[in-house]
Design a protein around this motif. Structure first.
Motif, PDB file in Angstrom:
ATOM      1  N   GLU A 104       0.754  -1.036   0.082  1.00 28.68           N
ATOM      2  CA  GLU A 104      -0.054   0.048   0.152  1.00 28.68           C
ATOM      3  C   GLU A 104       1.033   1.276  -0.182  1.00 28.68           C
ATOM      4  O   GLU A 104       1.702   1.466   0.873  1.00 28.68           O
ATOM      5  CB  GLU A 104      -0.932  -0.013   1.354  1.00 28.68           C
ATOM      6  CG  GLU A 104      -1.705   1.139   1.289  1.00 28.68           C
ATOM      7  CD  GLU A 104      -2.692   1.057   2.687  1.00 28.68           C
ATOM      8  OE1 GLU A 104      -3.690   0.380   2.758  1.00 28.68           O
ATOM      9  OE2 GLU A 104      -2.250   1.953   3.438  1.00 28.68           O
ATOM     10  N   VAL A 105       0.653   2.055  -0.939  1.00 26.67           N
ATOM     11  CA  VAL A 105       1.444   3.283  -1.118  1.00 26.67           C
ATOM     12  C   VAL A 105       0.651   4.580  -0.694  1.00 26.67           C
ATOM     13  O   VAL A 105      -0.678   4.826  -1.412  1.00 26.67           O
ATOM     14  CB  VAL A 105       2.077   3.387  -2.585  1.00 26.67           C
ATOM     15  CG1 VAL A 105       2.916   4.894  -2.446  1.00 26.67           C
ATOM     16  CG2 VAL A 105       2.924   2.373  -2.827  1.00 26.67           C
ATOM     17  N   GLN A 137      -3.887   7.146  -2.038  1.00 32.57           N
ATOM     18  CA  GLN A 137      -3.300   5.787  -1.876  1.00 32.57           C
ATOM     19  C   GLN A 137      -3.679   4.754  -2.989  1.00 32.57           C
ATOM     20  O   GLN A 137      -4.561   4.817  -3.704  1.00 32.57           O
ATOM     21  CB  GLN A 137      -3.421   5.237  -0.376  1.00 32.57           C
ATOM     22  CG  GLN A 137      -4.878   4.671  -0.361  1.00 32.57           C
ATOM     23  CD  GLN A 137      -5.101   3.199  -0.541  1.00 32.57           C
ATOM     24  OE1 GLN A 137      -3.953   2.562  -0.719  1.00 32.57           O
ATOM     25  NE2 GLN A 137      -6.223   2.682  -0.859  1.00 32.57           N
ATOM     26  N   THR A 138      -2.651   4.013  -3.193  1.00 32.72           N
ATOM     27  CA  THR A 138      -2.724   2.708  -4.045  1.00 32.72           C
ATOM     28  C   THR A 138      -2.344   1.462  -3.551  1.00 32.72           C
ATOM     29  O   THR A 138      -1.512   1.630  -2.733  1.00 32.72           O
ATOM     30  CB  THR A 138      -2.181   3.011  -5.412  1.00 32.72           C
ATOM     31  OG1 THR A 138      -2.923   2.267  -6.408  1.00 32.72           O
ATOM     32  CG2 THR A 138      -0.796   3.084  -5.279  1.00 32.72           C
ATOM     33  N   THR A 139      -2.754   0.431  -3.838  1.00 27.55           N
ATOM     34  CA  THR A 139      -2.170  -1.048  -3.348  1.00 27.55           C
ATOM     35  C   THR A 139      -1.992  -1.601  -4.725  1.00 27.55           C
ATOM     36  O   THR A 139      -2.769  -1.882  -5.645  1.00 27.55           O
ATOM     37  CB  THR A 139      -3.313  -1.488  -2.702  1.00 27.55           C
ATOM     38  OG1 THR A 139      -3.640  -0.841  -1.663  1.00 27.55           O
ATOM     39  CG2 THR A 139      -2.728  -3.030  -2.066  1.00 27.55           C
ATOM     40  N   ASN A 182       9.844  15.780   3.979  1.00 29.39           N
ATOM     41  CA  ASN A 182      10.126  14.291   4.223  1.00 29.39           C
ATOM     42  C   ASN A 182       9.383  14.131   5.486  1.00 29.39           C
ATOM     43  O   ASN A 182       9.340  14.801   6.482  1.00 29.39           O
ATOM     44  CB  ASN A 182      11.434  13.871   4.361  1.00 29.39           C
ATOM     45  CG  ASN A 182      12.348  13.743   2.940  1.00 29.39           C
ATOM     46  OD1 ASN A 182      11.750  13.519   1.903  1.00 29.39           O
ATOM     47  ND2 ASN A 182      13.496  14.423   3.203  1.00 29.39           N
ATOM     48  N   PRO A 183       8.477  13.031   5.605  1.00 30.89           N
ATOM     49  CA  PRO A 183       8.293  11.718   4.508  1.00 30.89           C
ATOM     50  C   PRO A 183       7.611  12.119   3.380  1.00 30.89           C
ATOM     51  O   PRO A 183       6.489  13.019   3.722  1.00 30.89           O
ATOM     52  CB  PRO A 183       8.008  10.597   5.212  1.00 30.89           C
ATOM     53  CG  PRO A 183       7.312  11.160   6.408  1.00 30.89           C
ATOM     54  CD  PRO A 183       7.742  12.519   6.494  1.00 30.89           C
ATOM     55  N   LEU A 184       7.648  11.560   2.261  1.00 32.05           N
ATOM     56  CA  LEU A 184       6.848  11.922   1.107  1.00 32.05           C
ATOM     57  C   LEU A 184       5.780  10.704   1.086  1.00 32.05           C
ATOM     58  O   LEU A 184       4.341  11.004   0.592  1.00 32.05           O
ATOM     59  CB  LEU A 184       7.760  11.779  -0.131  1.00 32.05           C
ATOM     60  CG  LEU A 184       8.010  13.214  -0.522  1.00 32.05           C
ATOM     61  CD1 LEU A 184       9.448  13.729   0.108  1.00 32.05           C
ATOM     62  CD2 LEU A 184       8.504  13.301  -2.152  1.00 32.05           C
ATOM     63  N   ALA A 185       6.138   9.283   1.556  1.00 29.75           N
ATOM     64  CA  ALA A 185       5.137   8.520   1.263  1.00 29.75           C
ATOM     65  C   ALA A 185       4.960   7.425   2.512  1.00 29.75           C
ATOM     66  O   ALA A 185       6.365   7.316   3.146  1.00 29.75           O
ATOM     67  CB  ALA A 185       5.103   7.661   0.052  1.00 29.75           C
ATOM     68  N   LYS A 186       4.045   6.677   2.943  1.00 33.86           N
ATOM     69  CA  LYS A 186       3.930   5.911   3.737  1.00 33.86           C
ATOM     70  C   LYS A 186       3.622   4.559   3.107  1.00 33.86           C
ATOM     71  O   LYS A 186       2.828   4.554   2.329  1.00 33.86           O
ATOM     72  CB  LYS A 186       2.812   6.151   4.897  1.00 33.86           C
ATOM     73  CG  LYS A 186       2.471   4.951   5.935  1.00 33.86           C
ATOM     74  CD  LYS A 186       1.334   5.224   6.620  1.00 33.86           C
ATOM     75  CE  LYS A 186       1.167   4.193   7.679  1.00 33.86           C
ATOM     76  NZ  LYS A 186      -0.166   4.361   8.556  1.00 33.86           N
ATOM     77  N   ILE A 187       4.663   3.643   3.274  1.00 32.22           N
ATOM     78  CA  ILE A 187       4.440   2.264   2.523  1.00 32.22           C
ATOM     79  C   ILE A 187       4.125   1.102   3.723  1.00 32.22           C
ATOM     80  O   ILE A 187       4.907   1.048   4.587  1.00 32.22           O
ATOM     81  CB  ILE A 187       5.798   1.935   1.702  1.00 32.22           C
ATOM     82  CG1 ILE A 187       6.109   3.317   0.931  1.00 32.22           C
ATOM     83  CG2 ILE A 187       5.640   0.852   0.900  1.00 32.22           C
ATOM     84  CD1 ILE A 187       5.246   3.740  -0.161  1.00 32.22           C
TER      85      ILE A 187
END
Length: 234
Positions: free
Chosen positions: A44-45, A111-113, A223-228
């Motif tokens: 998941e992004v 978000q996308t998965t 930062n941060p740019l994304a949670k993964i």
């Protein structure tokens, strides 16, 4: 004479049964073919920025190598993705054993998965990359995250940082940025920057004194740019 004939019949039957027994003992039994084993991961992004859409995410399962290295020159595949958001060459990573790609950009706050499936866990690593499309050659992602020890339903959470591919000067000039802030050309094979991957210095914008910039304060990022979130699902 009758008794003799009965004896012969009994002997013959015994021999026949023994032969049948020998035949069964020598029969070759083929074991059933085992079902193939597969391991599946869901990734998941989450875009944490306020004004930086992400290009379609490239997800790569591999067991060696890195998509990039700080202080080293970008590959042509990374350059193509970091300047224009095109991940097609990155998905052809030489050490890839499975890949997946998002089918659309991921907007700010969205978000996308993605899902990837492999047949082995041995030294398994996951990498992903995506362009910040309102930049010249900025990108974010994860590089060679070891998932070989994850059990089913176990998850890892990572936060990503902003990187600069070093292949295009951060001019922010009109016509040079492919995102909605400009709609410019994106990828250009000429390299006019330091030609080394580094941490991204950030967007300057018109408001902060870069007169030729097509960007403004909403395109800035921290930062941060994304949670993964990586979860083993199978």
């Amino acid at each position: 004479m009758l008794r003799f004939n009965k004896s012969l019949i009994i002997i013959a039957l015994g021999a026949s049964l023994a032969a049948c027994g020998d035949s069964n003992n020598n029969e070759v039994v083929t074991p059933p073919t085992p079902e193939p084993v597969s391991y599946q991961f869901s990734v998941e992004v989450n875009n944490l920025t306020a004004g930086q859409p992400f290009s379609p995410v490239a997800l790569i399962a591999h067991n060696e190598g890195n998509l990039w290295q700080i202080g080293e020159s970008s590959s042509a595949a990374l350059e193509l993705m970091a300047e224009g958001g095109d991940n097609s060459e990155l998905l052809n990573f030489a050490s890839a054993i499975a890949t997946s790609s998002g089918d659309a950009p991921v907007g700010p706050g969205a978000q996308t998965t993605l899902t990837v499936t492999t047949s082995s866990l041995e030294e398994l690593k996951l990498s992903l990359a995506t362009m910040m499309v309102n930049t010249n050659d900025g990108f974010t992602g994860l590089n060679s995250i070891d998932v070989s020890a994850l059990t089913v339903d176990e998850a890892l959470t990572h936060f990503t940082f902003a990187y600069d591919a070093g292949t295009e000067a951060n001019s922010e000039a009109e016509g040079s940025i492919p995102g909605p802030a400009d709609g410019g050309e994106g990828f250009n094979e000429a390299r006019d920057d330091i030609d080394l991957v580094s941490m991204h210095p950030g967007v300057v914008s018109q408001q902060d004194g870069l007169s030729g910039s097509t960007l403004n304060s909403e395109h800035k990022f921290d930062n941060p740019l994304a949670k993964i979130v990586i979860t083993r699902t199978q």
